[in-house]
Design a protein around this motif. Structure first.
Motif, PDB file in Angstrom:
ATOM      1  N   ASN A  45       5.216 -10.287   6.375  1.00 41.64           N
ATOM      2  CA  ASN A  45       5.654  -9.583   7.584  1.00 41.64           C
ATOM      3  C   ASN A  45       6.222  -8.238   7.173  1.00 41.64           C
ATOM      4  OD1 ASN A  45       8.747  -9.499   7.677  1.00 41.64           O
ATOM      5  ND2 ASN A  45       8.348 -11.657   7.201  1.00 41.64           N
ATOM      6  N   ASN A  46       6.279  -7.326   8.123  1.00 44.04           N
ATOM      7  CA  ASN A  46       6.747  -5.977   7.841  1.00 44.04           C
ATOM      8  C   ASN A  46       8.238  -5.812   8.108  1.00 44.04           C
ATOM      9  OD1 ASN A  46       6.704  -6.091  10.620  1.00 44.04           O
ATOM     10  ND2 ASN A  46       5.985  -3.992  10.870  1.00 44.04           N
ATOM     11  N   LYS A  47       8.950  -6.874   8.263  1.00 49.25           N
ATOM     12  CA  LYS A  47      10.383  -6.905   8.545  1.00 49.25           C
ATOM     13  C   LYS A  47      10.720  -6.401   9.948  1.00 49.25           C
ATOM     14  CE  LYS A  47      11.538  -7.927   4.179  1.00 49.25           C
ATOM     15  NZ  LYS A  47      10.785  -9.041   3.736  1.00 49.25           N
ATOM     16  N   LEU A  55       7.291  -5.928  14.957  1.00 49.50           N
ATOM     17  CA  LEU A  55       7.033  -6.987  13.997  1.00 49.50           C
ATOM     18  C   LEU A  55       5.534  -7.260  13.866  1.00 49.50           C
ATOM     19  CD1 LEU A  55       8.182  -9.187  12.125  1.00 49.50           C
ATOM     20  CD2 LEU A  55       8.206 -10.701  14.116  1.00 49.50           C
TER      21      LEU A  55
END
Length: 68
Positions: A45-47, A55
């Motif tokens: 995930n991209n945080k 997200l």
């Protein structure tokens, strides 16, 4: 063989159906199938940025096999 939401993830730029079809066709032509995964559903995930509204969830790993 693959369901888009199971394979590609959620959020981010939508994947074109043409690219997905080509991707599925390669595995089909080679007689491969996805072994699936139990947990976690997504491996990256991209945080989600500061607010979490951006997200992106993806499953980057795939385990493929043939019938043999």
């Amino acid at each position: 063989m693959f369901e888009a939401e199971k394979f590609w993830g959620e959020g981010g730029v939508p994947k074109s159906s043409g690219c997905m079809k080509t991707f599925r066709d390669v595995f089909s032509d080679l007689g491969l199938f996805d072994l699936g995964a139990v947990r976690p559903k997504y491996t990256w995930n991209n945080k989600g940025g500061d607010s979490g509204s951006d997200l992106i969830l993806e499953r980057l790993d795939k385990f493929l096999a043939d019938q043999n």
